[in-house]
Design a protein around this motif. Sequence first.
Motif, mmCIF file in Angstrom:
data_model
loop_
_atom_site.group_PDB
_atom_site.id
_atom_site.type_symbol
_atom_site.label_atom_id
_atom_site.label_comp_id
_atom_site.label_asym_id
_atom_site.label_seq_id
_atom_site.Cartn_x
_atom_site.Cartn_y
_atom_site.Cartn_z
ATOM 1 N N VAL A 7 0.777 -1.150 -0.070
ATOM 2 C CA VAL A 7 0.088 0.134 -0.144
ATOM 3 C C VAL A 7 0.837 1.215 -0.009
ATOM 4 O O VAL A 7 1.810 1.405 0.993
ATOM 5 C CB VAL A 7 -0.897 0.154 1.236
ATOM 6 C CG1 VAL A 7 -1.819 1.199 1.304
ATOM 7 C CG2 VAL A 7 -1.991 -1.378 1.465
ATOM 8 N N VAL A 22 -2.969 0.141 -4.068
ATOM 9 C CA VAL A 22 -2.487 -0.906 -3.474
ATOM 10 C C VAL A 22 -2.400 -1.962 -4.543
ATOM 11 O O VAL A 22 -3.083 -2.256 -5.460
ATOM 12 C CB VAL A 22 -3.909 -1.744 -2.943
ATOM 13 C CG1 VAL A 22 -3.869 -2.940 -2.485
ATOM 14 C CG2 VAL A 22 -4.513 -0.522 -1.462
ATOM 15 N N LEU A 40 -9.185 0.903 2.044
ATOM 16 C CA LEU A 40 -8.399 -0.594 2.349
ATOM 17 C C LEU A 40 -9.516 -1.535 2.636
ATOM 18 O O LEU A 40 -9.488 -2.677 1.947
ATOM 19 C CB LEU A 40 -7.567 -0.540 3.332
ATOM 20 C CG LEU A 40 -6.219 0.392 3.166
ATOM 21 C CD1 LEU A 40 -5.308 0.359 4.145
ATOM 22 C CD2 LEU A 40 -5.615 -0.081 1.708
ATOM 23 N N TRP A 48 -10.094 -3.481 8.837
ATOM 24 C CA TRP A 48 -9.135 -2.490 9.315
ATOM 25 C C TRP A 48 -9.877 -1.194 9.843
ATOM 26 O O TRP A 48 -10.904 -0.901 9.122
ATOM 27 C CB TRP A 48 -8.345 -2.193 8.072
ATOM 28 C CG TRP A 48 -7.224 -3.020 8.041
ATOM 29 C CD1 TRP A 48 -7.142 -4.318 8.107
ATOM 30 C CD2 TRP A 48 -5.825 -2.853 7.638
ATOM 31 N NE1 TRP A 48 -5.738 -5.050 7.885
ATOM 32 C CE2 TRP A 48 -5.284 -3.828 7.316
ATOM 33 C CE3 TRP A 48 -5.206 -1.573 7.466
ATOM 34 C CZ2 TRP A 48 -3.762 -3.843 7.095
ATOM 35 C CZ3 TRP A 48 -3.819 -1.584 7.194
ATOM 36 C CH2 TRP A 48 -3.104 -3.039 7.078
ATOM 37 N N VAL A 53 -4.355 1.429 10.106
ATOM 38 C CA VAL A 53 -3.612 2.415 9.089
ATOM 39 C C VAL A 53 -2.430 3.133 9.396
ATOM 40 O O VAL A 53 -1.231 2.855 8.884
ATOM 41 C CB VAL A 53 -4.691 3.298 8.311
ATOM 42 C CG1 VAL A 53 -3.975 4.360 7.602
ATOM 43 C CG2 VAL A 53 -5.851 2.364 7.563
ATOM 44 N N ILE A 59 1.899 -0.133 5.012
ATOM 45 C CA ILE A 59 1.912 1.107 4.175
ATOM 46 C C ILE A 59 3.092 1.889 3.978
ATOM 47 O O ILE A 59 3.768 2.267 5.024
ATOM 48 C CB ILE A 59 0.683 1.974 4.958
ATOM 49 C CG1 ILE A 59 -0.684 1.202 5.003
ATOM 50 C CG2 ILE A 59 0.496 3.187 4.317
ATOM 51 C CD1 ILE A 59 -1.778 1.611 5.650
#
Length: 70
Positions: A7, A22, A40, A48, A53, A59
């Motif tokens: 991500v 993604v 997401l 999530w 996050v 990420i």
Amino acid sequence: MSATHPVTVYPPDDDGGRRVRVDGEILGRAYSVSDVARLLQQAGLQGWDEMDVVRSRLIEWRGGDPSEWA
């Protein structure tokens, strides 16, 4: 999701939005951590939330951390 950082959240644009990608596909623009979590979830990470996050090592935040939106 297969890469080390599958991500990517890109730097904020002039409107404060950040593109979210993604596995090479742009999912959309986010204007907050909540928006990233929503994108997401739509990509299949149903459980999530905002804390996931912020804490996730999956990420890559470019141009600032999760608190940078302008």
